[in-house]
Scaffold this active site. Structure first.
Site, PDB file in Angstrom:
ATOM      1  N   GLU A   1     -86.900  19.957  51.948  1.00 17.90           N
ATOM      2  CA  GLU A   1     -88.286  20.066  51.503  1.00 17.90           C
ATOM      3  C   GLU A   1     -88.962  18.700  51.520  1.00 17.90           C
ATOM      4  OE1 GLU A   1     -91.072  21.340  51.413  1.00 17.90           O
ATOM      5  OE2 GLU A   1     -90.952  22.915  49.874  1.00 17.90           O
TER       6      GLU A   1
ATOM      7  N   HIS B   1     -85.399  29.803  49.923  1.00 11.56           N
ATOM      8  CA  HIS B   1     -84.355  29.901  48.900  1.00 11.56           C
ATOM      9  C   HIS B   1     -84.814  30.735  47.705  1.00 11.56           C
ATOM     10  CE1 HIS B   1     -86.553  27.205  46.206  1.00 11.56           C
ATOM     11  NE2 HIS B   1     -86.821  26.469  47.288  1.00 11.56           N
TER      12      HIS B   1
END
Length: 408
Positions: free
Chosen positions: A288, A212
């Site tokens: 994550e 990202h």
């Protein structure tokens, strides 16, 4: 009263998967190895194998001298803390094992100490020898063990830790060294190497791995996982997402887009999918790591507040951050499962996978069959592209890593 050191370990290649344990009894004064034990125990978890190793080590010590003072040293923080009475034992599989271990010797004769994995080489090697024997349908034989010799050699050669882990952070050698001996905890997609003479396996599925774009936490190198504030892209991050969207649109190869559920990934994925005219599929397994109580902190802040927990986490991929975060082993297990799901869903297609530092590095590590310390030997910039191709015979090929040319 004689004094013994018991070092024990256990492992599972799959967690749960084929498992084994190893234990060694050492004379605390002379350092002489007095007894070794190892066994392949079939399908089990890491923690069950670790407890089995502890039980074997304590029984071996009792056989040598039931009156001995025993110092147990293990790299499993869970077992050490539970047997020391500092952590509650909640898992039903652990309770009977802990109770059995506690009955072997009087509590006053046994004390427990956590040690880094690199200081538990002897027991670790025994456990791996037991698992290797089990893979061949056999049991470990003491006459064929090289654990003591191997442990001494690696102990002498091990580099001293130098600094913290991180995404291209200074001093990452500390974590690289600390995790160097960790055994893989999930299936590593082992398969025969692909050679020039291999048969045509058809079009591989290709995962284009996109980290990202930046958030406000990214430049400060703060722990930012799935247990924190879920920040959005910053202005810089949005520009990065637009840039990578343009680059991927120009290539025209992406056939599907999947994303972590966290906002920074979904915003990055949406920017690309909109440009490509595709929908975004969200996969929870791509989130994550949960960094627990460390979320939002810098490495220095964590070291100042949770020094012991941080040392344990750096030393072993099965230790979680303070406050119930995720270990690297846990993240690897769910990322590998997500990989399998996506490969079944998109055979022969090129899929954009928008995720985070740890999942990207984990997919690369598994593709290469690399050990856990390789996580700290990759630099992965915000909005960077990597790519892995997966073939029909189970092989994988790393085709790209940390490409940021679209940002320049």
């Amino acid at each position: 009263m004689p004094k013994f050191v018991v070092e024990a370990d256990g492992g599972s290649r799959g967690n749960p998967g084929p498992a084994g344990y190893g234990a060694v009894v050492i004379d605390a004064v002379t350092g002489e190895t007095l007894a070794e034990a190892a066994e392949y125990i079939g399908i089990a978890t890491n923690n069950v194998a670790e407890y089995k190793g502890l039980i074997a080590g304590l029984k071996a010590a009792r056989t040598l001298d039931p009156a001995a003072d025993v110092h147990v040293r293990m790299d499993s923080k869970l077992v050490v803390e539970q047997m020391s009475g500092r952590w509650k034992i909640k898992h039903p599989d652990m309770k009977p094992l802990a109770a059995e271990a506690a009955r072997i010797l009087p509590a006053g004769q046994v004390r427990y100490e956590w040690i880094p994995r690199e200081k538990n080489k002897h027991a670790d090697r025994l456990a791996n020898e037991a698992m290797d024997a089990g893979k061949k349908g056999k049991q470990w034989e003491p006459s064929r063990s090289t654990a003591e010799l191997g442990a001494r050699a690696r102990s002498a050669a091990a580099p001293a830790p130098q600094g913290p882990p991180g995404d291209a952070a200074a001093g990452a050698a500390k974590a690289r060294a600390a995790l160097a001996a960790a055994s893989p905890a999930v299936p590593e997609q082992a398969a025969p190497p692909v050679g020039w003479g291999s048969a045509d396996l058809g079009t591989p599925a290709t995962f284009v791995l996109l980290r990202h774009g930046e958030t406000v936490l990214t430049p400060e190198k703060r722990f930012s996982g799935s247990g924190g504030s879920d920040p959005a892209l910053s202005a810089v991050g949005r520009r990065q997402a637009d840039a990578v969207a343009g680059a991927l649109a120009a290539r025209g190869t992406i056939e599907a887009v999947v994303s972590s559920p966290l906002l920074r990934c979904r915003e990055t994925a949406d920017a690309v999918a909109t440009r490509l005219g595709l929908e975004v599929s969200v996969e929870d397994g791509l989130r994550e790591t949960d960094f627990g109580a460390w979320e939002g902190m810098t490495f220095a802040e964590v070291r100042e507040r949770y020094a012991d927990d941080l040392s344990a986490w750096l030393a072993s991929p099965d230790v979680a951050p303070t406050g119930g975060g995720e270990s690297f082993d846990s993240v690897t297990t769910r990322v590998a499962a997500t990989r399998t799901t996506l490969l079944a869903r998109h055979p022969g297609r090129t899929v954009l996978v928008v995720t985070h530092v740890t999942p990207v590095k984990t997919l690369v590590r598994l593709a290469l069959g690399a050990p856990p310390e390789s996580l700290f030997r990759m630099e992965l910039s915000a909005a960077s592209l990597s790519a892995v191709a997966y073939y029909a015979d189970g092989n994988a090929s790393l085709r790209l890593l940390n490409d940021t040319s679209h940002l320049r």
